[in-house]
Design an enzyme around this catalytic site. Structure first.
Site, PDB file in Angstrom:
ATOM      1  N   ARG A 366      39.117  81.102  57.590  1.00  0.00           N
ATOM      2  CA  ARG A 366      39.979  79.920  57.404  1.00  0.00           C
ATOM      3  C   ARG A 366      39.831  78.954  58.584  1.00  0.00           C
ATOM      4  O   ARG A 366      39.886  77.743  58.420  1.00  0.00           O
ATOM      5  CB  ARG A 366      41.442  80.330  57.213  1.00  0.00           C
ATOM      6  CG  ARG A 366      42.021  81.109  58.378  1.00  0.00           C
ATOM      7  CD  ARG A 366      43.467  81.532  58.109  1.00  0.00           C
ATOM      8  NE  ARG A 366      43.907  82.485  59.115  1.00  0.00           N
ATOM      9  CZ  ARG A 366      45.066  82.431  59.767  1.00  0.00           C
ATOM     10  NH1 ARG A 366      45.920  81.456  59.509  1.00  0.00           N
ATOM     11  NH2 ARG A 366      45.380  83.331  60.662  1.00  0.00           N
ATOM     12  N   GLU A 414      52.950  72.658  45.022  1.00  0.00           N
ATOM     13  CA  GLU A 414      51.531  72.870  44.747  1.00  0.00           C
ATOM     14  C   GLU A 414      51.064  72.181  43.470  1.00  0.00           C
ATOM     15  O   GLU A 414      49.920  71.716  43.385  1.00  0.00           O
ATOM     16  CB  GLU A 414      51.225  74.372  44.663  1.00  0.00           C
ATOM     17  CG  GLU A 414      51.480  75.146  45.955  1.00  0.00           C
ATOM     18  CD  GLU A 414      52.948  75.462  46.228  1.00  0.00           C
ATOM     19  OE1 GLU A 414      53.787  75.205  45.343  1.00  0.00           O
ATOM     20  OE2 GLU A 414      53.255  75.962  47.323  1.00  0.00           O
TER      21      GLU A 414
END
Lengths: 704, 704
Positions: A366, A414
């Site tokens: 990440r 989201e």
């Protein structure tokens, strides 16, 4: 003007009724309620667009219109018919298999930017497009005033980069294209609508204009608020919108005045909604305000009596959609925008940027994603980033800090984030959006719908699998590979180290389509050198040299991400006992490297797939599909092709022999409901660690 | 009282800080901001619960508390610690692999009704529980006043059954249990919160009390509204809630008064929210209102200085959670509720109901589902139905019309519907919820989270596959099997005719767990007789007798739903040419009938799987998992077991030979992006019709 609009409304009603009756299905009553609202918008001089360049780069200066209530498609097609853009003959092909006039609009309809039909998504797409317009205008400011902007950022030490003023003073406000979104009242029950509403007001999107067709009736019952326009008004105002109430949404004068009023908003810095009281089925007495007619065309034997109620229809009348007011705006700026948006990324420039990761360094994928995104930001101004308020975990914050105007904080919402990114992509941007892999499931419907909009989306899910450890199962992405694999034309990339994560991020930027990158919370050692090359559909073979071999038949271990490192550990350990295994890093999960898998199975008749994911729909089943050769046709990418060549495509390559060389297939994956614990404990608990792999290989040997 | 609460707050702060530092991870700052709010609720005499019966049937009279901001788990555990329900030693096992005190609470924590941790879901669970409480009370009214109620329904001709008054006058209002939900401010960006907010006010849930911990800071940045309590107030009031503002959420007196105020709401018929201005990290100066501390424990070397700021802690102080006021309520009623909720469905009674479907009748499986649900409604009062405003398409309307008080219209808000159903199941009800299969993807995160709450949910998705026809791809469920298969302990049933649909619905009612039933829009002929039996993990073999056979090696066609009928057509057609194929109806998609598949492959070495679904994650890949024997361990159902027996479970049965008898495997499924068209045209276009099957079989023959 009013007379003309009246005539147009009549013809549009005629079109709606006849096209749906001809189709034998469809939603005429839903279409009829918004006739006056949309006819006035299109032909009253408010909606300005160049129909010759309806989509794409050349269309920046066009206003956009999104029919969020996508089931009103008969109205959409009728509007473009009376605008002269669809022939009467084509109009009557509604819902036929060879027609682009589908039951709900998809990318195939040339005037639709995004597919609609799953309710409550259109406003989010509008938010994305409005942000895209602002950013396009801002890009100029960015270029001319980059130093000025930098100093602004430095002075403003707050981490609230999203609060930076996004002024558009350089561009004449009156020429900023508008985004119009037609909303149904039923769909306002969808939470995503309120996610879009709050974000639009947060970002002060004053060129976003929603039109609410409040006809009181849903599919099966009355909406929660019925015709209670007062409450709608209160809600939108509490969420920071300017509201304009039209108490009769079939009165052309009132509607006209409402649109005139929308034009006086520049200083308000608020999005606007027109709340219109309408009647479902308007124009045909036996349909008006009646339940039981949703999604039903007028039967053939009742059509004439319905049409009779319209009165005399002028079949020759045509409306004109005005072109954008190019004269008023800076032509040079427009040229610049065109050039920039057409430009492709200069990847040579990107490749000069050293990844600077040394073999053996412990770096989470990440983090490497964050580095890559940051580097890409310098190379291509079209790259933008969105995050669901997780930027310090997903590492999109690196980009956010350097390019605040191209970073959009989407907060914990989201669904809206995904559709907003889609909207941005429709304005020529390349959006990267990130949150935890687990929370992307929140937007599955939005991802599913995006596939019908020829999307260019780079979705990044961090914190995948049980290897996140102590936060527990609610935070673990364990269904994400399955979710993205189920989307027909998706690409899934899953790096195991920083170098591959960096380079796969670059590959996503380069290629068009719907991408998913799966990143880890846990650090892993860098295993690839800076010169290593990666590509879509590729893989990496890891072998060890062993002098005296115990086994003739070798084992192939297929893994990616965290479990790749467990496989490599097992390989090293087994080698000590003279046991040879081949490890394959399938960093390109979809499409998977079928060629290499098939080559390796010539010598490796035992296969172990090990993944940090639930059993169904993940890498294990994908490998099985490869071994069965049933996957062959699935590598063809069709999303962006305008039309499918052949309706009677034969099953040419789908019959083939099962790979009978395989003697053992073992799928190690997450088979116990996970819990909190340390990453290593959990990998062990789920039997997806090196020890579990070694156990299986030892059993293979004992079998002989 | 205030002094006692102050002491408790201090100990709770101590617990939060020490347990997270010991764990090395967790969310202390988020927990600290709500200490006063929750301590006053728990120990100020407002939250009433019998801790010996925290969950399940006996707990009906308990108030319930849901920590929607699940990352505040250190606070939850600390509260139960000072209540004497968790030992100091257990408290320090936070986030360890053998502890039930997980990073975010799951079903393993004995005082949590539902798992939280994916934000914005708790209020919906609260809505479900509040509806469950009302309905439990109403059930008595239903029994005693059934005739009266019926006449009410008849008089009220409106189809708005959901608007029927749900009065609870029989039950003393002061004894109605309350549902408390702690909300974080960041999570209020989630659309699902507003879905729950609107539904709670629509259903006038006056026993639902939300507590908003408005600490201004999210994970990476400030929330959109910061400390703007005025705007929060405006929004909630616009959505029909009563609001109580607490301008200092750490002032015990003010909080106490706010809770007292919540008690005066009976007549208002509105849900209530306490909006409290709080400070993240409250109590430790270097944490207070600071960014960069989210999800981070105080490092060991800073812990002492943090604890020092708390001042002297009384480690012996304990709070008391008051038991429910049983005396005031009707003890007989409570007894009745207990008996009813413990009762299991009388299935003999159900089985007497004739399905009344004749072989050859053309009936859509969705219609048969509606009939079965209606029949079940008579048998068991615990059965309730919810629908996303599609009841006239899914046919849940049949139930809605007969049992209006047990039907909940959830409007077009699928996320809230799923979590609300979960909440209802936690009050002992058996919820069936339905909408289009495609739109269930909207609630994937909610379904995913439900698996960590030991759910009892019966989810029904209609309009699956391309066979819906002209509405187009946005309305087609093509990823739904994949989605439900990826949930670890789910069961998937997919009937092909009315009889199997009816009986599988009954099976869902009988069995506990997370179920998915996939139904069709298109009609299909009834092929099973009334006496035919179905079960989880079962299948049906369809053979034809052929005298002179062309082939020795037979073909096995595996199908379900619409494609089963295509397979049977192909079978009939091929039989004419002396070609024998065996057709297997895998109506139990998960778990699939491994035994029968393995038996049939003894003679059938050619396999065709044909399904109306995208390629990945569907029946095709499930069959491959069976053939590879890698599926073996996945049939064990673990969701509702309290603890997993064995952390070092060995890979006992997972190694086995690949089935080398298979010579051909063909997977026919939806491989082109679909479009509008007639059902038959689309089945043909996607090559999943009888003709496509025949083509493949003929190729098998040509191969020889």
């Amino acid at each position: 003007m009013e007379d003309k609009l009246k005539k147009l409304c009549k013809l549009i009603r005629y079109d709606i009724l006849t096209s749906t009756t001809e189709a034998g299905s469809g939603h005429p009553t839903t279409s009829l309620s918004a006739v006056e609202l949309m006819t006035t918008l299109f032909f009253g001089g408010f909606f300005k667009a160049d129909l010759d360049h309806p989509k794409g780069v050349q269309s920046f200066i066009n206003d956009r219109v999104i029919f969020s209530k996508g089931h009103a498609s008969p109205l959409i097609y009728a509007l473009y018919h009376v605008a002269g853009a669809i022939s009467p003959k084509e109009l009557m092909t509604l819902r036929k298999i060879d027609s682009d006039l589908e039951g709900h609009p998809t990318f195939r309809f040339k005037y639709a930017d995004v597919a609609t039909g799953s309710l409550g998504q259109g406003l989010s797409a509008g938010v994305g497009m409005a942000l895209g317009i602002r950013l396009t205008i801002e890009n100029r400011m960015w270029k001319v005033g980059v130093e000025d902007r930098k100093s602004k950022v430095e002075k403003n030490q707050s981490s609230n980069l999203n609060h930076l003023p996004l002024s558009s003073t350089v561009y004449p406000q009156s020429s900023v294209p508008n985004i119009f979104v037609l909303l149904g009242d039923s769909e306002m029950a969808e939470g995503q609508v309120w996610e879009a509403v709050q974000i639009a007001s947060h970002y002060k999107l004053n060129n976003l204009i929603a039109i609410a067709d409040i006809n009181r009736l849903g599919q099966s019952t009355e909406t929660m608020l019925g015709w209670d326009l007062k409450t709608y008004k209160m809600r939108f105002e509490a969420f920071g919108w300017r509201t304009i109430v039209v108490d009769d949404g079939h009165d052309l004068k009132k509607i006209f005045n409402a649109y005139v009023e929308t034009q006086n908003f520049a200083s308000l810095q608020k999005p606007t909604i027109i709340l219109a009281h309408t009647i479902k089925g308007k124009g045909v007495s036996f349909l008006e305000n009646k339940e039981g007619w949703h999604g039903k065309p007028v039967p053939k034997d009742m059509l004439q009596s319905a049409l009779k109620e319209l009165g005399k229809v002028d079949f020759k009348v045509r409306g004109k959609i005005l072109p954008p007011k190019i004269k008023e705006i800076d032509r040079n700026l427009l040229k610049l925008i065109e050039i920039k948006q057409k430009a492709t990324t200069n990847f040579n420039e990107f490749q000069r940027i050293s990844t600077n990761f040394k073999k053996g360094d412990l770096i989470a994928t990440r983090l490497a994603y964050g580095d890559a995104l940051l580097a890409l930001g310098d190379v291509d101004e079209k790259i933008v980033a969105l995050d669901g308020e997780m930027s310090n975990s997903t590492y999109s914050e690196k980009f956010a800090k350097k390019f605040p105007s191209r970073y959009f904080e989407m907060f914990i919402a989201e669904q809206n984030m995904i559709t907003t990114a889609l909207g941005l992509s429709k304005m020529g941007f390349i959006p990267f959006l990130s949150t935890f892999a687990a929370f992307l499931t929140r937007g599955f419907d939005q991802i599913r719908m995006a596939q019908y909009s020829a999307p260019n989306l780079k979705i990044v899910g961090s914190h995948c699998g049980v290897s996140i450890g102590p936060d527990g199962p609610s935070q673990m992405g364990l269904e994400d590979i399955s979710m993205f694999r189920s989307i027909l034309n998706s690409t899934i990339l899953y790096p195991s180290d920083a170098v591959s994560a960096f380079k796969l991020t670059q590959i996503m930027a380069k290629n068009d389509g719907l991408f998913y990158l799966r990143t880890n919370r846990k650090t892993t050692p860098v295993i690839y050198g800076e010169k290593e090359e990666f590509h879509i559909g590729g893989s990496k073979v890891h072998k060890v040299n062993i002098v005296s071999k115990v086994l003739k038949v070798k084992t192939l271990i297929i893994a990616a991400g965290v479990t790749l490192h467990e496989a490599l550990k097992a390989q090293k350990e087994l080698a000590k006992s003279g046991i040879e295994v081949v490890v394959l890093d399938v960093y390109s999960v979809k499409p998977i490297d079928q060629v290499t898998i098939n080559q390796l199975t010539h010598n490796c008749h035992n296969i172990i797939v090990v993944e940090d994911h639930y059993p169904a729909g993940g890498i294990g089943e994908e490998v099985l599909a490869v071994l069965s050769k049933s996957e062959a046709r699935n590598t063809k990418y069709e999303t962006n092709s305008k039309r499918f060549e052949n309706l009677n495509l034969k099953n040419s390559k789908i019959v083939s022999n099962f790979d009978i060389r395989i003697s053992n297939f073992v799928h190690l994956c997450v088979r116990h409901l996970p819990r909190s614990g340390s990453p290593d404990e959990l990998l062990h608990y789920e039997e997806i660690d090196a020890e579990a792999i070694i156990n299986v290989v030892e059993r293979f040997i004992a079998q002989k």
